[in-house]
Design a protein around this motif. Structure first.
Motif, PDB file in Angstrom:
ATOM      1  N   THR A 288       2.001 -16.653   0.591  1.00 41.64           N
ATOM      2  CA  THR A 288       3.117 -17.137   0.988  1.00 41.64           C
ATOM      3  C   THR A 288       4.254 -16.798   0.060  1.00 41.64           C
ATOM      4  O   THR A 288       4.209 -17.199  -1.049  1.00 41.64           O
ATOM      5  N   GLU A 289       5.072 -15.995   0.522  1.00 40.61           N
ATOM      6  CA  GLU A 289       6.603 -15.672  -0.333  1.00 40.61           C
ATOM      7  C   GLU A 289       7.335 -16.911  -0.697  1.00 40.61           C
ATOM      8  O   GLU A 289       7.998 -17.292   0.430  1.00 40.61           O
ATOM      9  N   ARG A 290       7.268 -17.387  -1.885  1.00 43.00           N
ATOM     10  CA  ARG A 290       8.049 -18.641  -2.118  1.00 43.00           C
ATOM     11  C   ARG A 290       9.013 -18.089  -2.957  1.00 43.00           C
ATOM     12  O   ARG A 290       9.218 -16.922  -3.574  1.00 43.00           O
ATOM     13  N   VAL A 291      10.126 -18.766  -2.972  1.00 39.64           N
ATOM     14  CA  VAL A 291      11.451 -18.522  -3.386  1.00 39.64           C
ATOM     15  C   VAL A 291      11.860 -19.563  -4.445  1.00 39.64           C
ATOM     16  O   VAL A 291      11.572 -20.742  -4.362  1.00 39.64           O
ATOM     17  N   ASN A 292      12.690 -19.190  -5.226  1.00 37.33           N
ATOM     18  CA  ASN A 292      13.434 -20.109  -6.222  1.00 37.33           C
ATOM     19  C   ASN A 292      14.839 -20.581  -5.649  1.00 37.33           C
ATOM     20  O   ASN A 292      15.520 -19.703  -5.244  1.00 37.33           O
ATOM     21  N   MET A 293      14.953 -21.855  -5.834  1.00 41.21           N
ATOM     22  CA  MET A 293      16.196 -22.358  -5.034  1.00 41.21           C
ATOM     23  C   MET A 293      17.298 -22.591  -6.069  1.00 41.21           C
ATOM     24  O   MET A 293      18.426 -22.974  -5.542  1.00 41.21           O
TER      25      MET A 293
END
Lengths: 294, 329
Positions: A288-293
């Protein structure tokens, strides 16, 4: 006495795989590029079996065609100079594929009994094709035949499962153990949680003496109103040698969609031609491509 | 200032380090850029950022790891460095969860190595270092921006914890050694040459590829998005106003204006001229709900006032993105 004959009970409707099995027998569903039934037949061939006895039902003619010559296909491929290597192992020796019908679904025991006159007075094997067993070195039936040559009598394949899963299966009540062999004192169908006598379940491979046919003939319907093979086998215990052979390999329950999907993935992942690509794809799919917020 | 002692920038191949180096070089400073060029983030993008700096006669690049104390001390000593902009870090919450020790080594060990190198310098004027809005922890948006003296003791990610730890270490170095320092708490910095792991960058890539985007926290997140040029202006302004000996000040640097995640996405889609499918997802572990910078302190010190709003900033980002990756409009 060697095991020359194997029964493949393939009369089931395969309703769990509808609509795929509406017109195609579930045994013809492919795992990667071979139908399930061919894995079972290959396993029997590896074990030295000569005669394949298919207990079929209506709408199962595709199985007969699969082990026949595909005249048109073979001719066209040959004319085009194309290889027929992919068809290897699908045509059985003439006379060695026998089909008998179980007219109505009355249980595994009844299906086996339908083959009694073909089996005759000799020991035989049973392979349930839904249970795809991939041996580590040798196929499951070959592993069992190696033990049969030592102890004879009746053998069931035994597969070690997690203790918390035993309530789903038929389980061996074990006696003396010697390597992969376990003396069978009894067979318990779906024991209540915590009450299983062992964690050895029966994944659908048997070598049985012909006397079991006589027992099946007189067998009353058991659980589910069906003639249960397990009940007849249980009556042989104590009269003839009876052992479990611990299977060395992997089991895929291809009677369930999950097991079927797992089998496809596991076997495709070790295919030399596409395994690496498939694994790389799956890894990307699952990450799951998670991102930095912030 | 021209020809004076060089300013050392750590993380010079990173997003903010690269932009800061460009600005300092443009005004005539000597710059030593340090970066370990590790493979976190996007090595190709780091190389491309560095390539824009390489032509400057006043730029000197050193491939080094800030977490190597001796190397850092030697760099500061050998080049008579008196001002350091320490931006090298394992940035982002996600990495800190998957590679905690690398995060600790870079953000805590690296910070300490920089502190030591600066402390040992013969003449030292100013260490300006990067902290993060993450140190405020998970708190509701409220009715006013987060202020520097608000509590920052409840980090919800290791990343936030390492950034807060660095602030506290800096405090001790100011108290012990008098090291003059500024810690800047960055609020969601974005813009051209940005970090590909950041949401706006990631969403741009997926939208242009026609793929769905995952929106975490069901979109109910708020961020104070800060455009890179404004951040660099703030950095340079603070850098030029060195604290007194023994002074350690902490300053927010944001736009001072919270925007919802969904507004950011709609603004980005407008800039891209296309929309994409969205999948709502729960909050990712370690993320905070909201950030909002009170920027009064930085304004008082430097006159800082953000110039580029979200729409303009994302427009500029998309323009850069299309140009850099060769994606026609």
């Amino acid at each position: 006495m060697t095991i020359r004959k194997t029964i493949f009970p393939v009369a089931g409707l395969g309703t769990r795989f509808l609509p795929a099995t509406k017109a195609v027998p579930k045994e013809m569903l492919p795992v990667v590029d071979r139908p399930l039934i061919q894995y079972a037949v290959d396993e029997a061939l590896e074990a030295g079996v000569e005669t394949m006895i298919f207990v079929t039902g209506r709408n199962k003619s595709a199985i007969e065609d699969h082990f026949d010559m595909a005249y048109e296909l073979e001719r066209i491929q040959a004319d085009r100079g194309k290889s027929l290597a992919a068809l290897e192992g699908t045509r059985l020796t003439p006379g060695n594929a026998i089909f008998v019908r179980q007219q109505e679904p009355r249980g595994l025991g009844h299906a086996i009994w339908c083959a009694r006159d073909i089996v005759g007075d000799e020991p035989f094997a049973i392979i349930l094709p839904d249970e795809l067993l991939i041996g580590r070195q040798h196929g499951c039936l070959a592993q069992m035949v190696a033990q049969y040559d030592k102890v004879g009598g009746n053998l069931v394949c035994a597969l070690e499962v997690q203790p918390e899963e035993t309530h789903n299966y038929g389980v061996i009540d074990p006696g003396r153990r010697d390597g992969v062999l376990t003396e069978v004192k009894g067979l318990v169908e779906k024991p209540a949680r915590g009450s299983a006598p062992s964690n050895l379940m029966l994944p659908g491979r048997y070598i049985l003496q012909p006397e079991v046919m006589a027992l099946l003939a007189t067998q009353e319907a058991g659980a589910g109103g069906e003639v249960q093979l397990t009940d007849a086998m249980a009556r042989l215990i104590g009269k003839q040698p009876f052992h479990g052979v611990t299977f060395d390999g992997e089991r895929f329950d291809c009677g369930s969609k999950l097991g079927f999907a797992q089998a496809n993935f596991a076997l495709a992942a070790r295919d030399p031609a596409m395994g690496e690509d498939l694994k790389a794809w799956a890894k990307a799919l699952l990450a799951t491509e998670r991102v930095n917020m912030l | 200032m021209i020809g004076g002692p060089p300013i050392l920038i750590t993380g010079a191949a990173g997003f903010i380090g690269h932009a800061t180096a460009q600005r300092l070089l443009a005004r005539g400073d000597q710059v030593i850029g340090v970066d370990n060029l590790d493979d976190h983030g996007d090595p190709a993008l780091k190389a491309a950022r560095l390539a824009t700096l390489d032509g400057h006669a006043a730029f000197h690049f050193v491939k080094a790891d800030v977490a190597e104390p001796e190397g850092m001390a030697r760099l500061v000593h050998d080049h008579d460095v008196r001002r350091v902009v320490h931006l090298a870090a394992q940035a982002g919450v996600r990495h800190s969860i998957t590679t905690p020790f690398a995060c600790e080594r870079s953000n805590v060990g690296g910070h300490l190595a920089v502190l030591e190198a600066c402390r040992q310098a013969q003449t030292f004027e100013h260490l300006l270092y990067a902290s993060s809005s993450a140190v405020y922890g998970d708190r509701p948006l409220g009715s006013a921006g987060f202020r520097e003296d608000d509590p920052a003791d409840t980090p919800v990610s290791l990343y936030a914890a390492t950034k807060r730890a660095a602030e506290l270490m800096s405090h001790s170095y100011a108290a012990l050694h008098g090291l003059p320092q500024t810690g800047l708490r960055f609020f969601t910095v974005y813009g051209p040459w940005g970090r590909p792991d950041m949401a706006y960058f990631h969403f741009t890539r997926l939208t242009l590829a026609g793929e769905a985007i995952d929106i975490y926290g069901n979109g109910a997140m708020t961020r104070d998005f800060t455009y890179i040029d404004d951040v660099v202006t703030g950095i340079v302004g603070a850098l030029d106003r060195a604290p007194a000996r023994g002074e350690h000040r902490i300053l927010n640097i944001g736009e001072g204006r919270p925007e919802s995640l969904m507004t950011m996405i709609a603004t980005l889609e407008a800039a891209l001229g296309q929309t994409t499918r969205k999948r709502m997802q729960p909050m990712q572990p370690g993320d905070v709900t909201a950030t909002w910078a009170d920027i009064a302190r930085l304004h008082r010190l430097t006159g800082y006032r953000p110039r580029v709003g979200l729409a303009e900033g994302l427009q500029r980002f998309v323009g850069w993105y299309r140009d850099f990756y060769g994606v026609a409009a």
